[in-house]
Design a protein around this motif. Sequence first.
Motif, PDB file in Angstrom:
ATOM      1  N   CYS A   1       0.846  -1.203   0.000  1.00 45.58           N
ATOM      2  CA  CYS A   1       0.000   0.000   0.000  1.00 45.58           C
ATOM      3  C   CYS A   1       0.877   1.248   0.000  1.00 45.58           C
ATOM      4  CB  CYS A   1      -0.904  -0.030   1.225  1.00 45.58           C
ATOM      5  SG  CYS A   1      -1.605   1.568   1.643  1.00 45.58           S
TER       6      CYS A   1
ATOM      7  N   HIS B   1       0.139   4.221   0.911  1.00 44.20           N
ATOM      8  CA  HIS B   1      -0.012   5.015   2.140  1.00 44.20           C
ATOM      9  C   HIS B   1       0.758   4.384   3.300  1.00 44.20           C
ATOM     10  CE1 HIS B   1      -2.983   7.533   0.168  1.00 44.20           C
ATOM     11  NE2 HIS B   1      -3.525   6.432  -0.319  1.00 44.20           N
ATOM     12  N   CYS B   2       0.724   3.037   3.375  1.00 48.68           N
ATOM     13  CA  CYS B   2       1.512   2.345   4.403  1.00 48.68           C
ATOM     14  C   CYS B   2       2.999   2.629   4.199  1.00 48.68           C
ATOM     15  CB  CYS B   2       1.251   0.844   4.374  1.00 48.68           C
ATOM     16  SG  CYS B   2      -0.334   0.351   5.082  1.00 48.68           S
TER      17      CYS B   2
ATOM     18  N   HIS C   1      -3.327  -1.101   8.029  1.00 43.43           N
ATOM     19  CA  HIS C   1      -3.847  -0.908   6.679  1.00 43.43           C
ATOM     20  C   HIS C   1      -5.358  -1.149   6.669  1.00 43.43           C
ATOM     21  CE1 HIS C   1      -4.137  -0.709   2.401  1.00 43.43           C
ATOM     22  NE2 HIS C   1      -4.797  -1.855   2.414  1.00 43.43           N
TER      23      HIS C   1
ATOM     24  N   HIS D   1      -6.367   3.153   1.511  1.00 41.38           N
ATOM     25  CA  HIS D   1      -6.086   3.319   2.937  1.00 41.38           C
ATOM     26  C   HIS D   1      -6.807   4.595   3.381  1.00 41.38           C
ATOM     27  CE1 HIS D   1      -2.787   2.596   6.141  1.00 41.38           C
ATOM     28  NE2 HIS D   1      -3.658   3.449   6.659  1.00 41.38           N
TER      29      HIS D   1
END
Length: 337
Positions: free
Chosen positions: A203, A205-206, A247, A300
């Motif tokens: 991800c 964003h992660c 997540h 996310h």
Amino acid sequence: MKSCNKSISELRRDLVSGTWVAFATGRKFRPNAHDATPHVSDNLDDPKDCPFCKENIDRQKQEKDLLIYMDKKGDWSLRVFPNKFPIFCSETKDPARREMGPFEVMNGVGYHEILVTVDHRKNFPDLSVPKIVEVFDAYQDRYLALMNRKNIKYISIFKNYGKSAGASIVHPHNQIVAMPVIDPDVARSLHGSAKYFQAHKECVHCTMMEWERESGERIVFENEEFSVVCPFVSRVSFEIRIYPKRHLSYFERITAEQKIKLSEAVKFALGKVKHNLDDPDYNMFLHTAPCDGQAYDHYHWHLEIFPKTSIWAGLELSTGMEVCSVLPEEAAKILRK
Ligand SMILES: [Zn+2]
Ligand SMILES: [Zn+2]
Ligand SMILES: [Zn+2]
């Protein structure tokens, strides 16, 4: 809703960019619709004249409540009702997507609701954590109520604070807008995170948040469940994002424990905005996976806060490139103080 009749909204799609624009003509009658003076102080600042204050709202009673939370004394503490000046309207049932010349047009089918907390003066920084939790309970309740309705593809929940951020009424309120299209800004970010996920099996964003937490330079606040950060590529000065550390793609699945932790994070972030930045106007909004029946496990969810410290000018409007006068590293340092 009565007022919908005179304000049926229409969506028109830009032929070049694909952007949908909502024409909600009934909204020009709302308070201060054409007044561009960027100051909160006006006659609606007085609780006596405030349409959302307890006495006035109880007296009007023309709108049915969609949700009402009561306190121990039997008074309401939060209520959700249909917006008198809706951008999208539930009375129109059929989107009737059609062509007009070379253009695509559809009816603005959807829902537009107002969430009001009882105290005229208390915004997020002034509310207790349990009272902020109530607001997120209501976000979740209304999201779950609207997400499976016919034609609804995306639900936007946001708060405008101050006139320059678009708040026509001073009384603290949030808005919930359920719409029949996925707006282009959200579509772009969904597409970007899907592409990143395909390429990296991770991800986006992660990945960003992991890097931010390691560096710590732009982190404003953290608890067990959430990180508050001034993003490395901030679009406006003092932009803030609040991310779940795990997540999580779908806001509507938030747990009771996570709502408490989110409320702590929001109270901290907006408290710092108020006290360290001299109480600027701002917009706060939720970005979460659409509810159009597709899977968005690569996404996310997060909250974004955009303080109004400058106004979009020619370069932004002409190229989309934003000019930010404060580095996020500096912004985070000021906000953490
Ligand atoms: Zn009020
Ligand atoms: Zn993630
Ligand atoms: Zn976002």
